[in-house]
Scaffold this motif. Structure first.
Motif, mmCIF file in Angstrom:
data_model
loop_
_atom_site.group_PDB
_atom_site.id
_atom_site.type_symbol
_atom_site.label_atom_id
_atom_site.label_comp_id
_atom_site.label_asym_id
_atom_site.label_seq_id
_atom_site.Cartn_x
_atom_site.Cartn_y
_atom_site.Cartn_z
ATOM 1 N N MET A 214 -54.564 183.198 79.524
ATOM 2 C CA MET A 214 -54.403 182.932 78.107
ATOM 3 C C MET A 214 -53.817 181.536 77.946
ATOM 4 S SD MET A 214 -51.981 184.857 75.301
ATOM 5 C CE MET A 214 -52.420 186.435 75.911
ATOM 6 N N THR A 215 -54.426 180.746 77.100
ATOM 7 C CA THR A 215 -53.918 179.403 76.864
ATOM 8 C C THR A 215 -52.919 179.423 75.724
ATOM 9 O OG1 THR A 215 -55.726 178.906 75.357
ATOM 10 C CG2 THR A 215 -56.057 178.372 77.680
ATOM 11 N N THR A 216 -52.045 178.458 75.766
ATOM 12 C CA THR A 216 -51.046 178.350 74.708
ATOM 13 C C THR A 216 -51.201 177.030 73.983
ATOM 14 O OG1 THR A 216 -49.413 177.384 76.196
ATOM 15 C CG2 THR A 216 -49.373 179.789 75.942
ATOM 16 N N VAL A 217 -50.665 176.999 72.793
ATOM 17 C CA VAL A 217 -50.627 175.787 71.985
ATOM 18 C C VAL A 217 -49.169 175.358 71.926
ATOM 19 C CG1 VAL A 217 -51.009 174.828 69.687
ATOM 20 C CG2 VAL A 217 -52.615 176.505 70.629
ATOM 21 N N PRO A 218 -48.853 174.153 72.407
ATOM 22 C CA PRO A 218 -47.465 173.711 72.359
ATOM 23 C C PRO A 218 -46.996 173.546 70.915
ATOM 24 C CG PRO A 218 -48.884 172.026 73.357
ATOM 25 C CD PRO A 218 -49.741 173.188 73.003
ATOM 26 N N LEU B 194 -47.207 178.756 71.404
ATOM 27 C CA LEU B 194 -47.799 179.993 70.894
ATOM 28 C C LEU B 194 -49.090 180.272 71.642
ATOM 29 C CD1 LEU B 194 -47.495 179.594 67.017
ATOM 30 C CD2 LEU B 194 -45.993 180.837 68.553
ATOM 31 N N PRO B 195 -49.382 181.541 71.889
ATOM 32 C CA PRO B 195 -50.696 181.863 72.438
ATOM 33 C C PRO B 195 -51.781 181.460 71.432
ATOM 34 C CG PRO B 195 -49.216 183.747 72.571
ATOM 35 C CD PRO B 195 -48.535 182.712 71.734
ATOM 36 N N ARG B 196 -52.812 180.837 71.930
ATOM 37 C CA ARG B 196 -53.906 180.395 71.053
ATOM 38 C C ARG B 196 -54.454 181.564 70.203
ATOM 39 N NH1 ARG B 196 -56.473 175.666 71.272
ATOM 40 N NH2 ARG B 196 -55.499 175.232 73.266
ATOM 41 N N PRO B 197 -54.642 182.762 70.777
ATOM 42 C CA PRO B 197 -55.144 183.866 69.939
ATOM 43 C C PRO B 197 -54.210 184.211 68.765
ATOM 44 C CG PRO B 197 -55.408 184.403 72.262
ATOM 45 C CD PRO B 197 -54.592 183.153 72.198
ATOM 46 N N MET B 198 -52.913 183.974 68.918
ATOM 47 C CA MET B 198 -51.993 184.238 67.803
ATOM 48 C C MET B 198 -52.295 183.316 66.631
ATOM 49 S SD MET B 198 -49.601 185.789 66.250
ATOM 50 C CE MET B 198 -48.873 186.866 67.456
ATOM 51 N N LEU B 199 -52.565 182.057 66.929
ATOM 52 C CA LEU B 199 -52.907 181.139 65.841
ATOM 53 C C LEU B 199 -54.217 181.538 65.178
ATOM 54 C CD1 LEU B 199 -51.831 177.587 67.033
ATOM 55 C CD2 LEU B 199 -51.027 178.870 65.063
#
Length: 134
Positions: A1-5, A69-74
């Protein structure tokens, strides 16, 4: 899972959304009958939506304090805000509620605001993708 800083832009968007959601939630959950009398919207709908917005605002404030944040959360925030905007438009258009003029304005302001927050989250996602591609 990728995250967004977490960037200043994303943190500001989350904090603004949290503040607006919390304030609207306080109004709707705290004063459902007076708001219903002013808008022609059903008090139970206002109460339920207000309670949801209070919890949602708390979640956004918590997310805004994270380092990433996890990208899917955004993407979930984008989808949720767009769904809320569509529901605000659908309620009177489909005859599920019969608000007066102030009630229509109340729903329209919410629809525009949440659509704007969805766009802010999309901008944050695009910026993160550009940074990771560079």
């Amino acid at each position: 899972m990728t995250t967004v800083p977490m960037t200043p832009f994303l943190r500001l968007a989350l904090r603004l959304d949290a503040a607006v959601s919390g304030a609207c939630g306080l109004l709707m959950a705290g004063l459902p009958r007076p708001v219903a009398a002013l808008t022609g919207l059903p008090a139970p709908l206002l109460l339920g939506a207000g309670l949801f917005l209070l919890a949602y605002g708390g979640l956004l404030a918590w997310l805004g304090a994270r380092a990433a944040l996890p990208r899917p959360m955004l993407w979930l925030l984008v989808a949720g805000n767009l769904a809320w905007a569509a529901e605000c438009a659908a309620l009177p258009l489909l005859g599920w509620v019969a608000p007066n003029g102030l009630g229509i304005a109340f729903l329209a302001v919410q629809a525009v605001a949440v659509a704007a927050f969805a766009e802010l989250y999309l901008i944050a996602l695009r910026r993160a993708a550009l940074r990771s591609a560079a």
